[in-house]
Design a protein around this motif. Structure first.
Motif, PDB file in Angstrom:
ATOM      1  N   MET A   1     -29.666 -70.661  70.305  1.00 26.12           N
ATOM      2  CA  MET A   1     -29.518 -69.289  69.854  1.00 26.12           C
ATOM      3  C   MET A   1     -29.294 -68.393  71.074  1.00 26.12           C
ATOM      4  SD  MET A   1     -32.177 -66.944  67.632  1.00 26.12           S
ATOM      5  CE  MET A   1     -32.093 -68.036  66.255  1.00 26.12           C
ATOM      6  N   ARG A   2     -28.319 -67.501  70.942  1.00 23.15           N
ATOM      7  CA  ARG A   2     -28.046 -66.548  72.024  1.00 23.15           C
ATOM      8  C   ARG A   2     -29.238 -65.629  72.227  1.00 23.15           C
ATOM      9  NH1 ARG A   2     -23.540 -63.734  69.482  1.00 23.15           N
ATOM     10  NH2 ARG A   2     -24.568 -61.993  70.481  1.00 23.15           N
ATOM     11  N   ASP A   3     -29.386 -65.158  73.437  1.00 24.34           N
ATOM     12  CA  ASP A   3     -30.472 -64.244  73.776  1.00 24.34           C
ATOM     13  C   ASP A   3     -30.442 -62.980  72.911  1.00 24.34           C
ATOM     14  OD1 ASP A   3     -32.623 -64.593  75.417  1.00 24.34           O
ATOM     15  OD2 ASP A   3     -31.816 -63.354  77.031  1.00 24.34           O
ATOM     16  N   SER A   4     -29.247 -62.395  72.726  1.00 24.28           N
ATOM     17  CA  SER A   4     -29.166 -61.171  71.923  1.00 24.28           C
ATOM     18  C   SER A   4     -29.477 -61.461  70.457  1.00 24.28           C
ATOM     19  CB  SER A   4     -27.806 -60.495  72.078  1.00 24.28           C
ATOM     20  OG  SER A   4     -26.777 -61.278  71.527  1.00 24.28           O
ATOM     21  N   SER A   5     -29.155 -62.655  69.971  1.00 25.86           N
ATOM     22  CA  SER A   5     -29.494 -63.007  68.586  1.00 25.86           C
ATOM     23  C   SER A   5     -31.000 -62.991  68.391  1.00 25.86           C
ATOM     24  CB  SER A   5     -28.946 -64.393  68.235  1.00 25.86           C
ATOM     25  OG  SER A   5     -27.555 -64.393  68.254  1.00 25.86           O
ATOM     26  N   ARG A   6     -31.727 -63.531  69.332  1.00 23.80           N
ATOM     27  CA  ARG A   6     -33.186 -63.532  69.258  1.00 23.80           C
ATOM     28  C   ARG A   6     -33.711 -62.098  69.295  1.00 23.80           C
ATOM     29  NH1 ARG A   6     -37.049 -65.174  66.872  1.00 23.80           N
ATOM     30  NH2 ARG A   6     -36.005 -67.151  66.945  1.00 23.80           N
ATOM     31  N   ARG A   7     -33.105 -61.235  70.118  1.00 24.35           N
ATOM     32  CA  ARG A   7     -33.550 -59.835  70.205  1.00 24.35           C
ATOM     33  C   ARG A   7     -33.270 -59.089  68.900  1.00 24.35           C
ATOM     34  NH1 ARG A   7     -31.372 -60.382  75.557  1.00 24.35           N
ATOM     35  NH2 ARG A   7     -29.541 -59.199  74.905  1.00 24.35           N
ATOM     36  N   TRP A   8     -32.156 -59.400  68.215  1.00 23.39           N
ATOM     37  CA  TRP A   8     -31.884 -58.780  66.919  1.00 23.39           C
ATOM     38  C   TRP A   8     -32.934 -59.191  65.907  1.00 23.39           C
ATOM     39  CZ3 TRP A   8     -29.252 -54.729  65.749  1.00 23.39           C
ATOM     40  CH2 TRP A   8     -28.118 -54.365  66.465  1.00 23.39           C
ATOM     41  N   ILE A   9     -33.287 -60.452  65.888  1.00 20.41           N
ATOM     42  CA  ILE A   9     -34.317 -60.941  64.967  1.00 20.41           C
ATOM     43  C   ILE A   9     -35.641 -60.246  65.248  1.00 20.41           C
ATOM     44  CG2 ILE A   9     -35.711 -62.960  64.344  1.00 20.41           C
ATOM     45  CD1 ILE A   9     -33.082 -64.605  64.790  1.00 20.41           C
ATOM     46  N   ASP A  10     -35.997 -60.120  66.510  1.00 18.83           N
ATOM     47  CA  ASP A  10     -37.243 -59.448  66.882  1.00 18.83           C
ATOM     48  C   ASP A  10     -37.226 -57.976  66.476  1.00 18.83           C
ATOM     49  OD1 ASP A  10     -38.168 -61.829  67.945  1.00 18.83           O
ATOM     50  OD2 ASP A  10     -37.714 -61.282  70.019  1.00 18.83           O
ATOM     51  N   ALA A  11     -36.088 -57.291  66.679  1.00 13.95           N
ATOM     52  CA  ALA A  11     -35.979 -55.875  66.288  1.00 13.95           C
ATOM     53  C   ALA A  11     -36.135 -55.732  64.776  1.00 13.95           C
ATOM     54  CB  ALA A  11     -34.646 -55.293  66.748  1.00 13.95           C
ATOM     55  N   GLY A  12     -35.496 -56.602  64.012  1.00 18.76           N
ATOM     56  CA  GLY A  12     -35.619 -56.560  62.559  1.00 18.76           C
ATOM     57  C   GLY A  12     -37.047 -56.784  62.098  1.00 18.76           C
ATOM     58  N   ARG A  13     -37.732 -57.716  62.722  1.00 20.64           N
ATOM     59  CA  ARG A  13     -39.137 -57.990  62.383  1.00 20.64           C
ATOM     60  C   ARG A  13     -39.995 -56.759  62.641  1.00 20.64           C
ATOM     61  NH1 ARG A  13     -42.952 -59.099  65.632  1.00 20.64           N
ATOM     62  NH2 ARG A  13     -41.583 -59.782  67.301  1.00 20.64           N
TER      63      ARG A  13
END
Length: 76
Positions: A1-13
């Motif tokens: 998983m791309r770094d920004s993808s993980r950050r999007w998931i974290d922001a959504g959470r």
């Protein structure tokens, strides 16, 4: 998983938990998040996460109605 993808998931959470202040853009580290609630049928909906400064945006689908601690958007 791309770094920004993980950050999007974290922001959504974090948005689902009611956080609105101090969230950095997952793409560009901008900090002016705007959250909008977009209702769908049967108590479902989506949160639109936007960072106006850089134009980044994404959606978080909410599968069921639930109350949020923040009154600035969220399921009715």
């Amino acid at each position: 998983m791309r770094d920004s993808s993980r950050r999007w998931i974290d922001a959504g959470r974090l948005v689902m938990e009611g956080k609105r202040e101090g969230l950095l853009c997952p793409e560009n580290d901008d900090d002016d998040l705007v959250v909008e609630w977009l209702p769908l049928a049967e108590g479902r909906g989506e949160f639109l996460l936007r960072w106006p400064r850089c134009g980044a945006r994404n959606f978080v689908l909410v599968g069921e109605h639930h109350e949020l601690p923040n009154d600035e958007g969220g399921p009715p």
